[in-house]
Design a protein around this motif. Structure first.
Motif, PDB file in Angstrom:
ATOM      1  N   PRO A 106       0.817  -1.220   0.000  1.00 52.90           N
ATOM      2  CA  PRO A 106       0.000   0.000   0.000  1.00 52.90           C
ATOM      3  C   PRO A 106       0.853   1.273   0.000  1.00 52.90           C
ATOM      4  CG  PRO A 106      -0.824  -1.572   1.612  1.00 52.90           C
ATOM      5  CD  PRO A 106       0.493  -2.102   1.133  1.00 52.90           C
ATOM      6  N   TRP A 107       0.326   2.322  -0.600  1.00 46.51           N
ATOM      7  CA  TRP A 107       1.048   3.587  -0.664  1.00 46.51           C
ATOM      8  C   TRP A 107       1.371   4.114   0.740  1.00 46.51           C
ATOM      9  CZ3 TRP A 107       4.122   6.167  -3.517  1.00 46.51           C
ATOM     10  CH2 TRP A 107       4.384   7.511  -3.254  1.00 46.51           C
ATOM     11  N   ALA A 108       0.463   3.909   1.680  1.00 42.16           N
ATOM     12  CA  ALA A 108       0.716   4.369   3.043  1.00 42.16           C
ATOM     13  C   ALA A 108       1.968   3.732   3.624  1.00 42.16           C
ATOM     14  CB  ALA A 108      -0.490   4.054   3.935  1.00 42.16           C
ATOM     15  N   LEU A 109       2.285   2.530   3.184  1.00 39.08           N
ATOM     16  CA  LEU A 109       3.484   1.839   3.639  1.00 39.08           C
ATOM     17  C   LEU A 109       4.701   2.240   2.813  1.00 39.08           C
ATOM     18  CD1 LEU A 109       4.503  -0.151   5.722  1.00 39.08           C
ATOM     19  CD2 LEU A 109       3.688  -2.029   4.259  1.00 39.08           C
ATOM     20  N   LYS A 110       4.510   2.472   1.515  1.00 39.58           N
ATOM     21  CA  LYS A 110       5.619   2.904   0.665  1.00 39.58           C
ATOM     22  C   LYS A 110       6.145   4.278   1.068  1.00 39.58           C
ATOM     23  CE  LYS A 110       4.137   0.510  -3.555  1.00 39.58           C
ATOM     24  NZ  LYS A 110       3.531   0.702  -4.891  1.00 39.58           N
ATOM     25  N   SER A 111       5.272   5.085   1.667  1.00 39.46           N
ATOM     26  CA  SER A 111       5.651   6.450   2.052  1.00 39.46           C
ATOM     27  C   SER A 111       5.363   6.684   3.526  1.00 39.46           C
ATOM     28  CB  SER A 111       4.871   7.461   1.202  1.00 39.46           C
ATOM     29  OG  SER A 111       3.470   7.278   1.364  1.00 39.46           O
ATOM     30  N   PHE A 112       5.700   5.694   4.357  1.00 37.77           N
ATOM     31  CA  PHE A 112       5.278   5.727   5.759  1.00 37.77           C
ATOM     32  C   PHE A 112       5.871   6.884   6.543  1.00 37.77           C
ATOM     33  CE2 PHE A 112       8.977   2.836   5.817  1.00 37.77           C
ATOM     34  CZ  PHE A 112       9.753   3.411   6.817  1.00 37.77           C
ATOM     35  N   ASP A 113       7.031   7.433   6.084  1.00 34.91           N
ATOM     36  CA  ASP A 113       7.623   8.569   6.787  1.00 34.91           C
ATOM     37  C   ASP A 113       7.393   9.875   6.032  1.00 34.91           C
ATOM     38  OD1 ASP A 113       9.246   8.166   4.614  1.00 34.91           O
ATOM     39  OD2 ASP A 113      11.116   7.942   5.736  1.00 34.91           O
ATOM     40  N   GLY A 114       6.465   9.858   5.062  1.00 32.94           N
ATOM     41  CA  GLY A 114       6.141  11.061   4.317  1.00 32.94           C
ATOM     42  C   GLY A 114       7.139  11.412   3.235  1.00 32.94           C
ATOM     43  N   ARG A 115       8.061  10.490   2.947  1.00 36.45           N
ATOM     44  CA  ARG A 115       9.104  10.751   1.946  1.00 36.45           C
ATOM     45  C   ARG A 115       9.011   9.732   0.815  1.00 36.45           C
ATOM     46  NH1 ARG A 115      14.774  11.206   4.842  1.00 36.45           N
ATOM     47  NH2 ARG A 115      15.264  12.046   2.782  1.00 36.45           N
ATOM     48  N   GLU A 116       9.755  10.014  -0.240  1.00 32.29           N
ATOM     49  CA  GLU A 116       9.780   9.074  -1.357  1.00 32.29           C
ATOM     50  C   GLU A 116      10.627   7.856  -0.996  1.00 32.29           C
ATOM     51  OE1 GLU A 116      13.498  11.502  -1.953  1.00 32.29           O
ATOM     52  OE2 GLU A 116      11.442  11.867  -1.290  1.00 32.29           O
ATOM     53  N   LYS A 117      10.264   6.722  -1.528  1.00 33.05           N
ATOM     54  CA  LYS A 117      11.027   5.468  -1.413  1.00 33.05           C
ATOM     55  C   LYS A 117      11.366   5.101   0.034  1.00 33.05           C
ATOM     56  CE  LYS A 117      13.867   7.097  -4.568  1.00 33.05           C
ATOM     57  NZ  LYS A 117      14.844   7.362  -5.631  1.00 33.05           N
ATOM     58  N   SER A 118      10.384   5.248   0.919  1.00 33.88           N
ATOM     59  CA  SER A 118      10.609   4.962   2.345  1.00 33.88           C
ATOM     60  C   SER A 118      11.086   3.529   2.567  1.00 33.88           C
ATOM     61  CB  SER A 118       9.319   5.198   3.132  1.00 33.88           C
ATOM     62  OG  SER A 118       8.810   6.493   2.896  1.00 33.88           O
ATOM     63  N   LEU A 119      10.499   2.573   1.849  1.00 32.25           N
ATOM     64  CA  LEU A 119      10.859   1.165   2.058  1.00 32.25           C
ATOM     65  C   LEU A 119      12.302   0.893   1.657  1.00 32.25           C
ATOM     66  CD1 LEU A 119       7.644  -0.644   0.762  1.00 32.25           C
ATOM     67  CD2 LEU A 119       8.384  -0.353   3.137  1.00 32.25           C
ATOM     68  N   LEU A 120      12.725   1.415   0.522  1.00 29.79           N
ATOM     69  CA  LEU A 120      14.101   1.207   0.084  1.00 29.79           C
ATOM     70  C   LEU A 120      15.080   1.881   1.035  1.00 29.79           C
ATOM     71  CD1 LEU A 120      16.196   0.219  -1.955  1.00 29.79           C
ATOM     72  CD2 LEU A 120      15.765   2.296  -3.298  1.00 29.79           C
ATOM     73  N   ARG A 121      14.754   3.088   1.470  1.00 30.57           N
ATOM     74  CA  ARG A 121      15.653   3.822   2.374  1.00 30.57           C
ATOM     75  C   ARG A 121      15.869   3.045   3.677  1.00 30.57           C
ATOM     76  NH1 ARG A 121      13.237   7.952   2.019  1.00 30.57           N
ATOM     77  NH2 ARG A 121      14.609   9.202   0.695  1.00 30.57           N
ATOM     78  N   GLU A 122      14.773   2.535   4.251  1.00 27.70           N
ATOM     79  CA  GLU A 122      14.913   1.828   5.527  1.00 27.70           C
ATOM     80  C   GLU A 122      15.530   0.445   5.336  1.00 27.70           C
ATOM     81  OE1 GLU A 122      14.572   3.155   8.511  1.00 27.70           O
ATOM     82  OE2 GLU A 122      14.240   4.965   7.315  1.00 27.70           O
ATOM     83  N   ALA A 123      15.263  -0.177   4.202  1.00 27.78           N
ATOM     84  CA  ALA A 123      15.806  -1.518   3.963  1.00 27.78           C
ATOM     85  C   ALA A 123      17.318  -1.502   3.799  1.00 27.78           C
ATOM     86  CB  ALA A 123      15.153  -2.139   2.731  1.00 27.78           C
ATOM     87  N   THR A 124      17.882  -0.360   3.435  1.00 22.17           N
ATOM     88  CA  THR A 124      19.337  -0.275   3.184  1.00 22.17           C
ATOM     89  C   THR A 124      20.006   0.791   4.054  1.00 22.17           C
ATOM     90  OG1 THR A 124      18.935   1.251   1.336  1.00 22.17           O
ATOM     91  CG2 THR A 124      19.097  -1.094   0.814  1.00 22.17           C
ATOM     92  N   ALA A 125      19.317   1.247   5.101  1.00 18.49           N
ATOM     93  CA  ALA A 125      19.826   2.353   5.925  1.00 18.49           C
ATOM     94  C   ALA A 125      21.199   2.069   6.509  1.00 18.49           C
ATOM     95  CB  ALA A 125      18.825   2.670   7.044  1.00 18.49           C
ATOM     96  N   ASP A 126      21.457   0.821   6.869  1.00 15.42           N
ATOM     97  CA  ASP A 126      22.733   0.482   7.497  1.00 15.42           C
ATOM     98  C   ASP A 126      23.909   0.562   6.529  1.00 15.42           C
ATOM     99  OD1 ASP A 126      21.420  -1.797   6.260  1.00 15.42           O
ATOM    100  OD2 ASP A 126      23.137  -2.966   6.952  1.00 15.42           O
ATOM    101  N   LEU A 127      23.623   0.650   5.235  1.00 12.38           N
ATOM    102  CA  LEU A 127      24.682   0.668   4.221  1.00 12.38           C
ATOM    103  C   LEU A 127      25.017   2.077   3.737  1.00 12.38           C
ATOM    104  CD1 LEU A 127      23.298  -2.226   1.972  1.00 12.38           C
ATOM    105  CD2 LEU A 127      25.095  -2.412   3.705  1.00 12.38           C
ATOM    106  N   LEU A 128      24.161   3.047   4.065  1.00 17.42           N
ATOM    107  CA  LEU A 128      24.237   4.365   3.431  1.00 17.42           C
ATOM    108  C   LEU A 128      24.893   5.404   4.320  1.00 17.42           C
ATOM    109  CD1 LEU A 128      20.562   4.479   2.105  1.00 17.42           C
ATOM    110  CD2 LEU A 128      22.605   3.910   0.779  1.00 17.42           C
ATOM    111  N   PRO A 129      25.676   6.316   3.734  1.00 18.66           N
ATOM    112  CA  PRO A 129      26.098   7.493   4.499  1.00 18.66           C
ATOM    113  C   PRO A 129      24.879   8.351   4.801  1.00 18.66           C
ATOM    114  CG  PRO A 129      26.719   7.718   2.190  1.00 18.66           C
ATOM    115  CD  PRO A 129      26.197   6.320   2.349  1.00 18.66           C
ATOM    116  N   ARG A 130      24.948   9.084   5.897  1.00 23.35           N
ATOM    117  CA  ARG A 130      23.786   9.870   6.311  1.00 23.35           C
ATOM    118  C   ARG A 130      23.368  10.882   5.248  1.00 23.35           C
ATOM    119  NH1 ARG A 130      19.781   8.962  10.067  1.00 23.35           N
ATOM    120  NH2 ARG A 130      18.418  10.756   9.799  1.00 23.35           N
ATOM    121  N   SER A 131      24.332  11.431   4.532  1.00 21.38           N
ATOM    122  CA  SER A 131      24.013  12.437   3.516  1.00 21.38           C
ATOM    123  C   SER A 131      23.100  11.855   2.442  1.00 21.38           C
ATOM    124  CB  SER A 131      25.301  12.971   2.879  1.00 21.38           C
ATOM    125  OG  SER A 131      26.032  11.924   2.260  1.00 21.38           O
TER     126      SER A 131
END
Length: 613
Positions: A504-529
């Motif tokens: 659902p879109w509510a889950l895809k954008s759960f934090d009000g931003r684009e690509k929320s699922l991808l961002r959280e799924a790979t957060a441990d790999l990414l620089p904060r910037s």
């Protein structure tokens, strides 16, 4: 990767048509610089150009298996990422392999499963298979349409090829374009099956085209379907990560040097970081490449589309992931080079480009090819995870048209800005896109109990995944294969596409931003910037010298009033757009100049017969 072509003529003996088949196959030389092969017998002839990726000595094509009732012959372009499992299963069923290539797995898979084979494949592929036992040709394309394949029915069979140029090399094909073809060129939509050239069809994604003595028929073996999503947020994020880990691992398999395309955005950064971690487990370091423009980092000016330059974020990822990195820096002279423009048009077969974003992509790939043969790309993550600005634009969400056209018109203006008024009226692009939109929207199945907002966002996602992404995939395939580079697209794995599409879109954008699922799924790999960075599209040069070069080239074109481009373009409108005091530095005016120059090159190179009534 490779280029394939062929001809089936039930009224001829095609061994006598050797020169024509060589001409058709020769057009695919850039797609397959490593080897060439032709097979012809009776009513069928197949041609192949090879880019060797897996089993370099053993994967030659056309590949043939002789049976008591006749040969079965395959020409194949692409990669099957689950070929190891399929090979094991086929071995258990008694098949004996003579190569390590995925091509032989596909061929023997057909011998075992027949036309049910495509449902078992995970990959990007387009292939043609001639079964002399039944005098039947199969044309098969992958689910997302990553690899291209075209065909043109004839009076007694069919012509086919990876690109239109292969089919057009046959005397039976005429290089003719009617109004509907021009509509497809100018409308920035991708009508399924439409190939612009008259008489030519595109094998649609997820489809098998069968040709035999009774005619041509199609079967859809995969389509994007609506299903209920029952996983909670934590499970969904974990599933996305698990899928990405498996996809990247499979797509790193190659017997040639590999690399990643890195833009400093979320998509390419996540993919690069995953690849870097997996290769580090094998004691390897991933190579990464990024495109940049001379002086852009120092003189960048933010606009509505691009709020930040890519390079600082690219370098943050390089430091975090530990890649062996190289920036490919391009200047205005290279971007505006008429010779490069011609190479891009020849690669695309059409003037359907994106200006300097096309030429820079080609030049980037050409530079990468000096170091690597396979590159992984972050392409298609925006379509899968909902990353484009239009997903958050209320006007685009509610418009009764393709949502990207709303933002495109706002930023670039009308695409028909310098066309002749009578051609603009004849094309009637608003009606064409409206018809296309109604057809596309009607194909989206609504989930029981789905809210109006969720259904609207599902529809947006569906048209991006079935219409818009195909424009970008074709662009990437043509630009990369023009220099013999295989570009893989992990985010197009159908398992990931199916799973995230139904989230659902509510889950895809759960934090009000684009690509929320991808961002959280790979957060441990990414620089904060990069984690915090707002979506930025593929870069475009801001160098005024590029716009000046376009003006100069258009002025040269205006000095040739008999050029056939003026059958399409209004000379006075073009003159105003290209005048030294004109608005050439606006995106809309610059695009008009780029489009005109593309049209002129296309008319010079292909000399199409234009039917404008």
């Amino acid at each position: 990767m490779c280029g394939i072509t062929g001809w089936v003529s039930f009224d001829r003996e095609l061994r006598a048509e050797d020169a024509t088949l060589h001409a058709m196959t020769g057009t695919m030389a850039c797609r397959g610089p490593d080897d060439s092969g032709i097979w012809a017998e009776g009513p069928a002839a197949l041609g192949h150009r090879r880019l060797a990726i897996i089993d370099l000595p053993g994967g030659r094509q056309p590949m043939t298996v002789d049976t008591p009732d006749g040969p079965v012959v395959l020409v194949y372009s692409g990669e099957t990422y689950n070929f190891t499992e399929l090979r094991r299963e086929l071995t258990d069923r008694g098949h004996r392999f003579t190569t390590r290539s995925d091509t032989e797995v596909v061929l023997r898979g057909y011998l075992e499963w027949g036309e049910a084979l495509p449902e078992r494949l995970n990959g990007m592929y387009a292939f043609a298979l001639w079964d002399a036992r039944t005098d039947t040709l199969l044309l098969v394309r992958d689910r997302m349409g990553i690899k291209p394949l075209y065909y043109a029915p004839t009076d007694d069979g069919v012509l086919f090829g990876s690109e239109p140029k292969a089919v057009l090399a046959n005397p039976l094909a005429r290089p003719r374009v009617r109004l509907d073809g021009l509509r497809e060129v100018f409308a920035l939509v991708k009508t399924p099956g439409h190939a612009v050239w008259d008489g030519l069809r595109e094998v649609e994604p997820g489809t098998v085209v069968t040709v035999d003595r009774t005619g041509v028929r199609t079967r859809v073996y995969w389509r994007l379907e609506t299903r209920a999503h029952t996983d909670d947020r934590a499970t969904t994020i974990a599933t996305v990560r698990s899928l990405l880990e498996d996809i990247v691992r499979r797509q790193l398999v190659a017997d040639v040097p590999r690399c990643t395309l890195l833009s400093g955005g979320l998509d390419s950064s996540a993919m690069t970081a995953l690849a870097a971690r997996q290769l580090a487990e094998q004691g390897e370091k991933v190579r990464s490449f990024a495109v940049d423009f001379a002086g852009q980092a120092d003189h960048f000016v933010a606009d509505e589309l691009r709020g930040t330059p890519d390079t600082p974020f690219v370098h943050d990822v390089v430091r975090t992931a530990g890649t062996a990195h190289q920036d490919i820096v391009l200047d205005a002279q290279a971007l505006a080079d008429p010779g490069v423009r011609e190479k891009v048009i020849r690669a695309r077969d059409l003037p359907t480009g994106f200006g300097d974003m096309d030429t820079s992509l080609y030049l980037l790939f050409r530079a990468i090819r000096e170091h690597s043969t396979v590159a992984l790309s972050g392409e298609s993550a925006d379509e899968v995870f909902g990353g484009y600005l239009q997903f958050f634009d209320e006007e685009a969400r509610t418009a009764d048209t393709f949502p990207w056209l709303v933002r495109f018109a706002r930023h670039f203006g009308e695409d028909a800005g310098v066309l002749r008024p009578e051609l603009t009226r004849a094309l009637d692009l608003p009606a064409y896109t409206a018809d296309g939109w109604r057809t596309a929207a009607a194909a989206v199945e609504r989930l029981d109990g789905e809210s109006d907002l969720e259904y609207r966002m599902r529809r947006m996602s569906h048209v991006h995944l079935t219409r818009f992404v195909r424009i970008l995939l074709d662009r990437k395939d043509r630009a990369s294969m023009a220099v013999g580079l295989e570009v893989r697209v992990p985010f197009c794995d159908h398992r990931l596409v199916e799973y995230v599409y139904n989230t659902p879109w509510a889950l895809k954008s759960f934090d009000g931003r684009e690509k929320s699922l991808l961002r959280e799924a790979t957060a441990d790999l990414l620089p904060r910037s990069v984690y915090d960075r707002v979506k930025s599209p593929y870069p475009s040069t801001q160098d005024p010298a590029y716009a000046t070069a376009l003006q100069d080239q258009v002025q040269d074109l205006l000095a040739r009033p008999s050029h056939p481009v003026f059958d399409l373009v209004d000379r006075e409108r073009l003159r105003r757009a290209a005048s030294p005091g004109g608005p050439v530095r606006t995106q809309a005016a610059r695009r008009s100049l780029e489009r005109t120059l593309d049209l002129a090159v296309w008319l010079d190179v292909y000399r199409p017969e234009l039917v404008l009534d």
